[in-house]
Design a protein around this motif. Structure first.
Motif, mmCIF file in Angstrom:
data_model
loop_
_atom_site.group_PDB
_atom_site.id
_atom_site.type_symbol
_atom_site.label_atom_id
_atom_site.label_comp_id
_atom_site.label_asym_id
_atom_site.label_seq_id
_atom_site.Cartn_x
_atom_site.Cartn_y
_atom_site.Cartn_z
ATOM 1 N N MET A 356 -39.943 34.866 -21.368
ATOM 2 C CA MET A 356 -38.953 33.787 -21.231
ATOM 3 C C MET A 356 -37.535 34.316 -21.415
ATOM 4 O O MET A 356 -36.599 33.835 -20.778
ATOM 5 C CB MET A 356 -39.223 32.669 -22.249
ATOM 6 C CG MET A 356 -40.259 31.657 -21.813
ATOM 7 S SD MET A 356 -40.082 31.069 -20.122
ATOM 8 C CE MET A 356 -38.668 30.015 -20.275
ATOM 9 N N GLN B 97 -43.866 30.105 -31.304
ATOM 10 C CA GLN B 97 -44.283 31.516 -31.316
ATOM 11 C C GLN B 97 -43.034 32.383 -31.179
ATOM 12 O O GLN B 97 -42.282 32.506 -32.124
ATOM 13 C CB GLN B 97 -45.345 31.760 -30.261
ATOM 14 C CG GLN B 97 -46.611 30.974 -30.662
ATOM 15 C CD GLN B 97 -47.846 31.455 -29.994
ATOM 16 O OE1 GLN B 97 -47.941 32.584 -29.561
ATOM 17 N NE2 GLN B 97 -48.836 30.578 -29.910
ATOM 18 N N CYS B 98 -42.808 32.986 -29.999
ATOM 19 C CA CYS B 98 -41.593 33.805 -29.919
ATOM 20 C C CYS B 98 -40.361 32.941 -30.130
ATOM 21 O O CYS B 98 -39.335 33.407 -30.605
ATOM 22 C CB CYS B 98 -41.526 34.559 -28.599
ATOM 23 S SG CYS B 98 -40.805 33.622 -27.234
ATOM 24 N N GLY B 99 -40.450 31.678 -29.751
ATOM 25 C CA GLY B 99 -39.384 30.725 -30.041
ATOM 26 C C GLY B 99 -38.314 30.606 -28.975
ATOM 27 O O GLY B 99 -37.473 29.713 -29.046
ATOM 28 N N TYR B 100 -38.340 31.481 -27.998
ATOM 29 C CA TYR B 100 -37.224 31.526 -27.052
ATOM 30 C C TYR B 100 -37.088 30.231 -26.241
ATOM 31 O O TYR B 100 -35.985 29.786 -25.966
ATOM 32 C CB TYR B 100 -37.384 32.718 -26.110
ATOM 33 C CG TYR B 100 -36.152 32.982 -25.285
ATOM 34 C CD1 TYR B 100 -35.072 33.679 -25.830
ATOM 35 C CD2 TYR B 100 -36.043 32.527 -23.983
ATOM 36 C CE1 TYR B 100 -33.925 33.918 -25.084
ATOM 37 C CE2 TYR B 100 -34.904 32.759 -23.234
ATOM 38 C CZ TYR B 100 -33.843 33.453 -23.788
ATOM 39 O OH TYR B 100 -32.713 33.682 -23.048
ATOM 40 N N CYS B 101 -38.215 29.633 -25.888
ATOM 41 C CA CYS B 101 -38.161 28.398 -25.088
ATOM 42 C C CYS B 101 -37.923 27.170 -25.948
ATOM 43 O O CYS B 101 -37.731 26.074 -25.420
ATOM 44 C CB CYS B 101 -39.474 28.197 -24.335
ATOM 45 S SG CYS B 101 -40.816 27.661 -25.434
ATOM 46 N N GLN B 102 -38.006 27.339 -27.280
ATOM 47 C CA GLN B 102 -38.160 26.152 -28.122
ATOM 48 C C GLN B 102 -36.886 25.319 -28.251
ATOM 49 O O GLN B 102 -36.978 24.109 -28.454
ATOM 50 C CB GLN B 102 -38.721 26.531 -29.494
ATOM 51 C CG GLN B 102 -40.118 27.155 -29.443
ATOM 52 C CD GLN B 102 -41.219 26.224 -28.957
ATOM 53 O OE1 GLN B 102 -41.027 25.002 -28.894
ATOM 54 N NE2 GLN B 102 -42.367 26.784 -28.579
ATOM 55 N N CYS B 133 -43.200 27.310 -21.305
ATOM 56 C CA CYS B 133 -43.371 28.152 -22.495
ATOM 57 C C CYS B 133 -44.305 29.282 -22.125
ATOM 58 O O CYS B 133 -45.492 29.062 -21.906
ATOM 59 C CB CYS B 133 -43.940 27.366 -23.664
ATOM 60 S SG CYS B 133 -44.274 28.439 -25.079
ATOM 61 N N ARG B 134 -43.767 30.487 -22.031
ATOM 62 C CA ARG B 134 -44.587 31.627 -21.644
ATOM 63 C C ARG B 134 -45.575 31.992 -22.755
ATOM 64 O O ARG B 134 -46.588 32.622 -22.502
ATOM 65 C CB ARG B 134 -43.661 32.811 -21.322
ATOM 66 C CG ARG B 134 -44.348 34.027 -20.740
ATOM 67 C CD ARG B 134 -45.011 33.725 -19.404
ATOM 68 N NE ARG B 134 -45.346 34.925 -18.665
ATOM 69 C CZ ARG B 134 -46.465 35.055 -17.951
ATOM 70 N NH1 ARG B 134 -47.347 34.072 -17.904
ATOM 71 N NH2 ARG B 134 -46.698 36.168 -17.272
ATOM 72 N N CYS B 135 -45.263 31.612 -23.988
ATOM 73 C CA CYS B 135 -46.197 31.856 -25.099
ATOM 74 C C CYS B 135 -47.302 30.804 -25.125
ATOM 75 O O CYS B 135 -48.187 30.874 -25.975
ATOM 76 C CB CYS B 135 -45.481 31.883 -26.433
ATOM 77 S SG CYS B 135 -44.285 33.225 -26.580
ATOM 78 N N THR B 137 -47.399 27.400 -25.877
ATOM 79 C CA THR B 137 -47.508 26.527 -27.059
ATOM 80 C C THR B 137 -47.742 25.063 -26.675
ATOM 81 O O THR B 137 -47.568 24.179 -27.499
ATOM 82 C CB THR B 137 -46.232 26.627 -27.925
ATOM 83 O OG1 THR B 137 -45.103 26.204 -27.144
ATOM 84 C CG2 THR B 137 -45.982 28.040 -28.406
HETATM 85 S S1 FES Z 1 -42.526 30.133 -27.792
HETATM 86 FE FE1 FES Z 1 -42.263 31.905 -26.556
HETATM 87 S S2 FES Z 1 -41.770 31.077 -24.637
HETATM 88 FE FE2 FES Z 1 -42.252 29.351 -25.802
#
Ligand code: FES
Ligand code: FES
Lengths: 732, 150
Positions: A356, B97-102, B133-135, B137
């Motif tokens: 992302m 998770q990685c949080g980038y989309c959050q 969300c690529r992770c 979630t």
């Molecule tokens: S938490 Fe990683 S892209 Fe959504």
């Protein structure tokens, strides 16, 4: 990664774990500035091959207790969303008898020698191994510190250490009830001898490990304060975006920047051999400037390359011999004498990572040093490759690592940092290079294309008596860690294709390494198994169908020697309601794997519409990953892995035409979205075995489960992914 | 020319081209990096902000289109009732998770909750399917929105 590969340390030498005594990887003493410091040297980080003791002690992880009793942990792993920043402190806290909030994490600086991951052997977080590497060492460190604190208290009181216990950050003398806090003991504990015999807690006594504790890195990620690489803002930073030759290996011929330089905020156009960058006051101006450039490329030798060319080369390669990855018995002979013979080929496409957070890197290139801001899974690699690009010694390159907006293997590579350094060399002051999504997808390093050729023989009861598999594709390991690629093989490319859970009396697997021209490849979440488990679990499903037997019962009959595999298969089948009727057009498919040290079975339930579109409705997953350190994180990682794999199974495909990647953004390289997301149930088998990997296992298992479910729903076997609605649609 | 915009209740004057996307004004000009870049084409939702309370993709919203509108970003969403409820549910339910989309997910979810206190699954699909969300979630995002709606 398994032991044959884990010992690689970047120097081409190997060392085995058992040759290092505990003394050699643990030292204790006073911390600079007071308090107690424990230095750990994780195995494989130092010492030469065959040495019984390392030459000199080179710690790569540190536990520090200050006078307030606050515990600081420096560790060589990166947080990518997989919960490492919570789980590793849990290991220390468990043995140290403190609550998790007493442990604070500090980032590790890049140092290849000091921060090697004991499994990967180079400083990197990947391949589901952070917890597997930390599991024993971190607990031993915690226990050692605890024993030294107890010894310090016992000495102060003049009592037997065995009469004392540690609890909640204090040492307590059981009889008298006297107590001393760790903070008060830190200085004197530093002078205690390091205990040679340490006892780790038995799993039954764990109070933290195995409990669903809250992640430590989360609060900053819900209010916008978390800082990823792309958020770095050194004073005076400028913003750049880049266009690289659309054909890999092509060159920049000419560029007319008249219109671009007229865009408000554009400062500079940087020309490289194979790329152009526009530097501006903000990314909006940089992008606008980029659109205004007139660029001419010399496409180079791959100007007419297409995916079909590459697939054709791979197919041809599977007709010739490869390197034997595993052989049992005589598969050729057994197939010749078998009652039924089954043959199939499979193909898997190139895939982009599409993290992302698009690729980015900020660089301040100064006269004699270079400072870098990035989020990367392998910062020592970044440092080394950036130094080379900068023409500076490694120690003159300062790397600040950041949170990672998705890794999945993409950020084990340093190409983005190299590119940013090349640009920064021509720019005054710091510059943040951000790739557009189009650039990110079209200049990724891709999960390789694979071609596999399989055959098997069944006896008259339908049982498989022989299995043959020859597959061809790119070896990432051969490029990433060359000495680990030996005799035409590496354990990543073959993981999931060999050492199957099934008992097969005649078994023969060969790998042919073929590097495709004109397209770079890289690790991709679930690496080797992302390919091999699909093939293995599709083919065993084909064999069950050829034998006219139930897919679960057929697998189960081959698992006498693998009780943990049988247990997860049974559990997944039971929870999924295997065998219960489904409406027409729907089907269930199963998969079973043992990869990354964990057992997993999945049952996928799909519905295939008349137009051939596939809806993944439900996934039931049973997993035995040994000790689940933080079960909530394990659940989350499995859910995540399943969505990632389902995205690939239903949408994922990178194709080349005229040497160019055809996909550009999320409209042409589609992601699974919430309206397509299945219900997911994860069942974790309780176990006190050492932890297996779990960040990637969900991904490899779901792809064949979906393909097998599509077969159950439609009778159509997918030999090529992703699922193609044109093949699945019903005639009108 | 300079544009006067209102972000999180604060006035700012920014001297950029009229067609500059709000995303870059926030991130690069004003240094508010909580709003993320994912695609630049309104395909992923990472850049979602509220404009007068409506979830909007800042990557395709030009600065000259804002006028008197009030922009709210992830940095200030916690001061709204719906935003605070969503943030709390996100933490209680360990969505990230990685949080980038959050940032974008939370902005879309809080706009949904503010306008629809009891969203159905279909409402959630409608409001949230623009956010990738690529992770992966998604399962927890859905559950957390329901938790926040209680
Ligand atoms: S938490 Fe990683 S892209 Fe959504
Ligand atoms: S960056 Fe705006 S929707 Fe993706």
């Amino acid at each position: 990664m398994r032991n044959d590969r884990i010992a690689y340390r970047g120097t081409g030498s190997y060392v085995s774990e058992k040759s290092l005594s505990r003394r050699s990887f643990l030292q204790a003493g006073a911390a600079i500035g007071g308090g107690f410091m424990l230095s750990l040297s994780l195995p494989f980080a130092n010492g030469e091959a065959g040495a019984t003791e390392p030459q000199g002690f080179a710690p790569n992880a540190f536990v520090r207790i200050d006078a307030n009793g606050q515990i600081f942990l420096t560790m060589p792993y990166v947080e990518m969303g997989q919960g490492t920043y919570t789980a590793v402190p849990m290991l220390i806290a468990e043995e140290l008898e403190v609550s998790l909030d007493q442990v604070r994490l500090e980032h590790a600086p890049p140092n290849e020698k000091l921060y090697a991951n004991p499994l990967l052997g180079v400083q990197a977080t990947g391949n589901s191994n952070a917890m597997r590497g930390a599991w024993k060492q971190m607990r031993e460190a915690g226990a050692t510190a605890r024993m030294m604190l107890v010894a310090a208290a016992a000495k102060e009181w003049g009592v037997d250490p065995n009469a004392c216990r540690a609890q909640d950050g204090e040492v307590i003398h059981t009889d008298s009830g006297r107590r001393l806090k760790y903070g008060a003991l830190a200085a004197s504990a530093a002078n205690m001898p390091v205990p040679q015999d340490i006892t780790l807690k038995s799993p039954a006594d764990f109070t933290l490990i195995g409990t669903p504790v809250k992640r430590l890195d989360t609060p900053a990620k819900v209010n916008g304060t978390a800082v990823y690489g792309i958020d770095a803002r050194p004073p005076g930073v400028k913003f750049a975006t880049v266009a690289q030759s659309p054909v890999f290996g092509g060159r920049l011929k000419s560029v007319d920047d008249t219109a671009a330089m007229a865009v408000k905020g554009v400062r500079q156009v940087v020309r490289l051999n194979d790329a152009v960058a526009v530097v501006a006051d903000h990314m909006g101006a940089a992008k606008k400037g980029m659109e205004a450039l007139q660029i001419e490329w010399d496409d180079g030798p791959h100007a007419s390359l297409s995916t079909e060319d590459i697939a054709g080369e791979l197919e041809k390669a599977t007709l010739g011999p490869g390197a034997v990855a595993q052989n049992i018995g005589d598969a050729d002979k057994a197939i010749a004498g078998a009652a039924t013979k089954v043959e199939a080929t499979y193909q898997l496409p190139f895939l982009a990572h599409a993290t992302m957070e698009p690729m980015n890197c900020t660089v301040d290139f100064r006269k004699d040093e270079c400072e870098i801001w990035i989020g990367n899974q392998a910062i020592a690699r970044v440092q080394a490759m950036a130094a080379e690009a900068a023409g500076l010694p490694v120690e003159k390159v300062i790397v600040h690592n950041h949170l990672i907006g998705g890794g999945f293997g993409r950020r084990l590579e340093a190409d983005g940092a190299v590119r940013a350094v090349e640009i920064a060399k021509q720019v005054e002051g710091p510059v943040k290079v951000v790739w557009t999504r189009e650039e990110d997808i079209q200049h990724d390093m891709y999960r390789p294309y694979w071609f596999d050729r399989l055959s098997a023989g069944l006896d008259e009861t339908g049982k498989p008596v022989a299995w043959k598999n020859r597959f061809a594709g790119s070896s990432i390991v051969a490029r990433w860690a060359p000495p680990v690629f030996k005799d035409g093989l590496d354990s990543d490319s073959t993981e999931g294709a060999i050492k199957l859970v099934y008992d097969l009396p005649n078994f023969h697997v060969e790998y042919v390494r073929v590097e495709p021209p004109g397209i770079p490849t890289a690790f991709w979440r679930s690496v080797g198994p992302s390919h091999n488990v699909f093939v293995t679990e599709s083919f065993i499903d084909e064999l069950a169908a050829a034998a006219k037997q139930d897919a679960v019962a057929y697998r189960r009959a081959l698992l006498d020697k693998s009780p943990r595999a049988r247990a997860v298969l049974d559990l997944a089948a039971e929870k999924a309601g295997w065998g219960q009727p489904l409406p027409a057009g729907s089907g269930r498919g199963v998969s079973l794997q043992f990869v990354f040290g964990s057992y997993m079975a999945q049952v996928a339930e799909v519905e295939v519409a008349k137009d051939g579109s596939v809806r993944l409705r439900r996934v039931v997953c049973a997993m035995d990953c040994g000790t689940a350190i933080n079960p909530d994180t394990v659940q989350a990682q499995i859910q995540s892995g399943i969505i990632f794999g389902a995205t690939a199974a239903l949408h994922g495909e990178i194709t080349l035409k005229n040497g160019r990647v055809e996909q550009t953004n999320f409209d042409t390289y589609q992601m699974l979205r919430i309206n397509e997301a299945p219900a997911i149930e994860v069942h974790i088998v309780k176990s006190s075995e050492p932890p297996g990997g779990m960040g990637e296992t969900g991904t490899s298992a779901i792809v064949p489960a979906i393909a097998n479910a599509i077969f159950a729903a439609t009778g159509k076997r997918l030999h090529k992914m992703p699922a193609d609605p044109n093949i699945l649609k019903q005639p009108t | 020319m300079a544009f006067n915009i209102n972000v999180n209740g604060n006035p700012h004057s920014v001297d950029v081209d009229a067609d500059t996307p709000l995303l870059w004004v926030l991130r690069d000009v004003l240094g508010m990096t909580g709003t993320k870049f994912g695609c630049g084409m309104a395909l992923c939702g990472a850049c979602t902000v509220h404009i007068d309370g409506i979830a909007t993709r800042s990557c395709i919203t030009t600065v000259d289109s804002l006028g008197e509108s009030k922009v709210t970003t992830i940095e200030a969403i916690g001061t709204t009732a719906a935003g605070a409820a969503i943030q709390k549910a996100w933490l209680d339910h360990e969505v990230v998770q990685c949080g980038y989309c959050q940032s974008g997910q939370i902005m879309s979810a809080s706009a949904l909750l503010a306008s629809n206190p009891h969203p159905t699954d279909a409402d959630i699909d409608d409001a949230m399917s623009g956010n990738i969300c690529r992770c992966g979630t998604y399962v927890r995002i859905r559950e957390a929105i329901k938790l926040a709606a209680q």
